[in-house]
Design an enzyme around this catalytic site. Structure first.
Site, PDB file in Angstrom:
ATOM      1  CG  ASN A  12      20.001  57.649   2.688  1.00  0.00           C
ATOM      2  OD1 ASN A  12      20.647  58.358   2.255  1.00  0.00           O
ATOM      3  ND2 ASN A  12      19.631  56.431   2.578  1.00  0.00           N
ATOM      4  CE  LYS A  14      18.363  55.044  -1.259  1.00  0.00           C
ATOM      5  NZ  LYS A  14      18.252  53.272  -1.512  1.00  0.00           N
ATOM      6  CG  HIS A  96      20.221  53.140   4.236  1.00  0.00           C
ATOM      7  ND1 HIS A  96      20.797  52.161   3.166  1.00  0.00           N
ATOM      8  CD2 HIS A  96      19.433  53.410   3.980  1.00  0.00           C
ATOM      9  CE1 HIS A  96      19.392  52.256   2.844  1.00  0.00           C
ATOM     10  NE2 HIS A  96      19.176  53.180   3.277  1.00  0.00           N
ATOM     11  CD  GLU A  98      21.162  51.420  -0.535  1.00  0.00           C
ATOM     12  OE1 GLU A  98      21.659  52.893  -0.469  1.00  0.00           O
ATOM     13  OE2 GLU A  98      20.311  51.243  -0.782  1.00  0.00           O
ATOM     14  CB  SER A 212       8.733  52.591  -2.998  1.00  0.00           C
ATOM     15  OG  SER A 212       9.955  51.903  -3.466  1.00  0.00           O
TER      16      SER A 212
END
Ligand code: PEP
Length: 249
Positions: A12, A14, A96, A98, A212
């Site tokens: 991803n 982003k 997601h 976010e 992470s």
């Protein structure tokens, strides 16, 4: 991981990238060999999807990071699954953290998006995960089961769905869930699917971990029985991503 479930690694990107930066990413992606029995799916920002799709090696696929819940109309700045399919993009990330926590997307909206994307023939990486306070209050299961239910109510064909368990406290923070923490939630999610959908879906649906993931922790995480791959943010922009796609080799 299970021999029956194909290992899956999503990247991803982003809202990162420029043509120049993407050329650098494409170089290490295209120089690498995708391991057998592994799906690798890269999700660049929407505007760069055609650029990446045209240049990415055939062993890897592309994904959008979001889409809307209807085919067309007065929905300024939105993108429909029909448009993505028109560009040859088959995958979309939905739900997601976010999108949920920065843009306020609800379980209901995410469910509607999942339904429409699947109806339009797309494959979906559906994300769920608890926030730190929810974990600390012992609410992890309750939260992820509720998110799962909102997704599951909208799925007819589970072969088109990958579930990404991404604890919010681990996304972009450098704080990874331990392999045991990830395995525990993945096993509970699989059991939930077996009980609430059916055992075959529980057994065959890929549940990937995100939060992470990096070149150092990917092997331990990827060796857990119910971890079928990763959704990778920051490290997907770096050559570390190649180590991650090889995590179970
Ligand atoms: C993500 O964006 O889905 C993600 C897991 O990010 P990161 O790997 O940077 O934590």
């Amino acid at each position: 991981m299970s021999a029956d479930r194909k290992f899956f690694v999503g990247g991803n990107w982003k809202m990162n990238g420029s043509k120049e930066a993407i050329n650098g990413i494409l170089q290490f992606l295209n120089d690498s060999k995708v391991p057998a029995n592994t799906d690798v799916v890269c999700a660049p920002p929407m505007v760069y999807l055609p650029y990446v799709k045209e240049r990415l090696q055939s062993g890897m696929q592309v994904s959008a990071q979001n889409c809307y819940k209807v085919a067309s109309g007065a929905f300024t700045a939105e993108t429909s699954p029909a448009m993505l399919k028109d560009l040859g993009v088959d995958w979309v990330i939905l739900g997601h953290s976010e999108r949920r926590h920065v843009f306020g997307e609800t379980d209901e909206l995410i469910g509607q998006k999942v339904k429409h994307a699947l109806d339009e023939g797309m494959k979906v990486i559906a994300c769920i995960g608890e926030q730190l306070q929810e974990r600390e209050n012992g609410l992890t299961e309750e939260v992820v089961f509720k998110q799962m239910k909102a997704i599951a109510n909208n799925v007819n064909d589970w072969s088109k769905v990958v579930i990404a368990y991404e604890p919010v406290w681990a996304i972009g923070t450098g704080k990874t869930a331990s392999p045991e923490q990830a395995q525990e939630v993945h096993a509970r999610l699989r059991a939930w699917m077996s009980e609430n959908i059916n055992p075959a879906v529980g057994q065959s649906t890929r549940i990937i971990y995100g939060g992470s993931v990096n070149a150092k922790n990917c092997q331990n995480l990827g060796s857990q029985a119910d971890v079928d791959g990763f959704l990778v943010g920051g490290a997907s922009l770096k050559p570390d991503f190649i180590t991650i796609i090889n995590a179970r080799c």
